[in-house]
Motif scaffolding. Structure first.
Motif, PDB file in Angstrom:
ATOM      1  N   ASP A   7      24.403  33.236  40.370  1.00 34.36           N
ATOM      2  CA  ASP A   7      22.986  33.882  40.274  1.00 34.36           C
ATOM      3  C   ASP A   7      22.640  34.459  41.553  1.00 34.36           C
ATOM      4  O   ASP A   7      22.290  33.666  42.234  1.00 34.36           O
ATOM      5  N   GLN A   8      22.752  35.735  41.813  1.00 36.92           N
ATOM      6  CA  GLN A   8      22.493  36.224  43.201  1.00 36.92           C
ATOM      7  C   GLN A   8      21.597  37.631  42.637  1.00 36.92           C
ATOM      8  O   GLN A   8      21.133  37.895  41.731  1.00 36.92           O
ATOM      9  N   SER A   9      21.386  38.265  43.997  1.00 33.48           N
ATOM     10  CA  SER A   9      20.378  39.147  43.669  1.00 33.48           C
ATOM     11  C   SER A   9      20.850  40.371  43.092  1.00 33.48           C
ATOM     12  O   SER A   9      20.288  40.996  42.603  1.00 33.48           O
ATOM     13  N   ILE A  10      22.137  40.543  42.821  1.00 32.88           N
ATOM     14  CA  ILE A  10      22.639  41.574  42.063  1.00 32.88           C
ATOM     15  C   ILE A  10      22.396  41.220  40.408  1.00 32.88           C
ATOM     16  O   ILE A  10      22.966  41.939  39.678  1.00 32.88           O
ATOM     17  N   GLY A  11      22.118  40.055  40.300  1.00 31.37           N
ATOM     18  CA  GLY A  11      21.960  39.540  38.653  1.00 31.37           C
ATOM     19  C   GLY A  11      23.022  38.156  38.471  1.00 31.37           C
ATOM     20  O   GLY A  11      23.517  37.737  39.336  1.00 31.37           O
ATOM     21  N   VAL A  12      22.853  37.888  37.223  1.00 35.42           N
ATOM     22  CA  VAL A  12      23.595  36.768  37.017  1.00 35.42           C
ATOM     23  C   VAL A  12      24.984  37.402  36.516  1.00 35.42           C
ATOM     24  O   VAL A  12      24.848  38.351  35.636  1.00 35.42           O
ATOM     25  N   GLY A  13      25.885  36.736  36.854  1.00 33.53           N
ATOM     26  CA  GLY A  13      27.277  37.435  36.532  1.00 33.53           C
ATOM     27  C   GLY A  13      28.368  36.030  36.402  1.00 33.53           C
ATOM     28  O   GLY A  13      28.123  34.994  36.749  1.00 33.53           O
ATOM     29  N   CYS A  14      29.505  36.600  36.409  1.00 34.38           N
ATOM     30  CA  CYS A  14      30.740  35.723  36.729  1.00 34.38           C
ATOM     31  C   CYS A  14      31.784  36.364  37.532  1.00 34.38           C
ATOM     32  O   CYS A  14      32.122  37.438  37.223  1.00 34.38           O
ATOM     33  N   ALA A  15      32.036  35.522  38.579  1.00 39.97           N
ATOM     34  CA  ALA A  15      33.437  35.826  39.443  1.00 39.97           C
ATOM     35  C   ALA A  15      34.577  35.252  38.819  1.00 39.97           C
ATOM     36  O   ALA A  15      34.605  34.100  38.378  1.00 39.97           O
ATOM     37  N   LEU A  16      35.714  35.939  38.994  1.00 45.36           N
ATOM     38  CA  LEU A  16      37.050  35.633  38.696  1.00 45.36           C
ATOM     39  C   LEU A  16      37.792  35.474  39.783  1.00 45.36           C
ATOM     40  O   LEU A  16      38.490  36.476  40.160  1.00 45.36           O
ATOM     41  N   TYR A  17      37.958  34.233  40.360  1.00 45.80           N
ATOM     42  CA  TYR A  17      38.772  34.121  41.687  1.00 45.80           C
ATOM     43  C   TYR A  17      40.108  33.857  41.375  1.00 45.80           C
ATOM     44  O   TYR A  17      40.620  32.940  40.876  1.00 45.80           O
ATOM     45  N   LEU A  18      41.160  35.058  41.901  1.00 49.56           N
ATOM     46  CA  LEU A  18      42.638  34.528  41.785  1.00 49.56           C
ATOM     47  C   LEU A  18      42.998  33.447  42.458  1.00 49.56           C
ATOM     48  O   LEU A  18      42.956  33.214  43.748  1.00 49.56           O
ATOM     49  N   THR A  19      43.745  32.495  41.796  1.00 45.59           N
ATOM     50  CA  THR A  19      44.465  31.422  42.487  1.00 45.59           C
ATOM     51  C   THR A  19      45.814  31.707  42.609  1.00 45.59           C
ATOM     52  O   THR A  19      46.461  31.304  43.497  1.00 45.59           O
ATOM     53  N   SER A  20      46.449  31.999  41.572  1.00 41.65           N
ATOM     54  CA  SER A  20      47.988  32.321  41.650  1.00 41.65           C
ATOM     55  C   SER A  20      48.435  33.146  40.448  1.00 41.65           C
ATOM     56  O   SER A  20      47.468  33.533  39.535  1.00 41.65           O
ATOM     57  N   PHE A  21      49.566  33.639  40.447  1.00 38.07           N
ATOM     58  CA  PHE A  21      50.139  34.539  39.361  1.00 38.07           C
ATOM     59  C   PHE A  21      51.741  34.401  39.243  1.00 38.07           C
ATOM     60  O   PHE A  21      52.288  33.894  40.210  1.00 38.07           O
ATOM     61  N   GLN A  22      52.137  34.853  38.074  1.00 40.06           N
ATOM     62  CA  GLN A  22      53.367  34.679  37.703  1.00 40.06           C
ATOM     63  C   GLN A  22      53.892  36.162  37.156  1.00 40.06           C
ATOM     64  O   GLN A  22      53.293  36.350  36.161  1.00 40.06           O
ATOM     65  N   VAL A  23      54.802  36.552  38.033  1.00 42.68           N
ATOM     66  CA  VAL A  23      55.413  37.803  37.504  1.00 42.68           C
ATOM     67  C   VAL A  23      56.556  37.731  36.333  1.00 42.68           C
ATOM     68  O   VAL A  23      57.455  36.864  36.440  1.00 42.68           O
ATOM     69  N   ALA A  24      56.434  38.242  35.163  1.00 38.06           N
ATOM     70  CA  ALA A  24      57.551  38.310  34.157  1.00 38.06           C
ATOM     71  C   ALA A  24      58.565  39.583  34.409  1.00 38.06           C
ATOM     72  O   ALA A  24      59.656  39.255  34.367  1.00 38.06           O
ATOM     73  N   LYS A  25      57.906  40.607  34.863  1.00 37.06           N
ATOM     74  CA  LYS A  25      58.781  41.677  35.158  1.00 37.06           C
ATOM     75  C   LYS A  25      58.224  42.285  36.358  1.00 37.06           C
ATOM     76  O   LYS A  25      57.184  42.869  36.318  1.00 37.06           O
TER      77      LYS A  25
END
Length: 175
Positions: free
Chosen positions: A125-143
């Motif tokens: 809940d910030q001045s830009i509004g109510v939303g949702c952040a998706l924080y990247l923690t890790s990734f797995q590459v298939a190709k």
């Protein structure tokens, strides 16, 4: 309320997972925009919308009488019949290959790579509004689609006797 999630395997539309993007942030951020089919994206969209709904309910409970809560931009959008979800982090995410081995430090992952992403779902809940952040923690590459860093030169050295082989402009007159 923080929740950790993992996406299905999708195609990276934009990928700054192994090097920082400094175009809009001088300190740089890591980010991946992952393209999924609508069906594959539904569990992620549902989780995002539920997190935002819970945050809005918390606001109404904490501040009775609140009206017209402003909503921030969602971290996903539809493009060409597919869903693109945006993940970001100020910290370098851990990268793994298809066999769950860590990616070598010199690996540069480019768009077009297929991968899945682990992320932290964080409503706000910030001045830009109510939303949702998706924080990247890790990734797995298939190709993996791999490329060169911008510091590597793809050209052969120029020799002093190299002369342009471009034709002279039409209608030129020798003086």
């Amino acid at each position: 309320m923080t929740e950790y999630r993992q996406t299905p395997i999708g195609v990276a539309k934009f990928c700054y997972a192994t090097e920082k993007d400094t175009q809009f942030d001088k300190d740089g951020i890591f980010h991946i925009s992952l393209e999924l089919t609508k069906a594959e994206a539904q569990p992620e969209i549902k989780a995002i919308n539920e997190a935002i709904s819970k945050k809005i309910a918390e606001i109404y409970k904490a501040r009775p009488g609140t009206k017209n809560i402003k909503r921030a931009t969602l971290p996903f959008k539809e493009e060409d019949g597919k869903i693109v979800i945006k993940f970001k982090s100020k910290f370098k995410p851990k990268g793994f290959d298809k066999n769950s081995n860590p990616l070598p430090m010199e690996t540069i992952v480019y768009k077009g790579s297929t991968m899945r992403v682990n992320y932290k779902l964080q409503p706000y809940d910030q001045s830009i509004g109510v939303g949702c952040a998706l924080y990247l923690t890790s990734f797995q590459v298939a190709k993996l689609v791999e490329g060169q860093t911008s510091t590597e030169c793809p050209f052969e050295p120029i020799k002093e006797n190299n002369v342009s082989v471009l034709p002279a402009p039409e209608g030129s007159v020798a003086i």
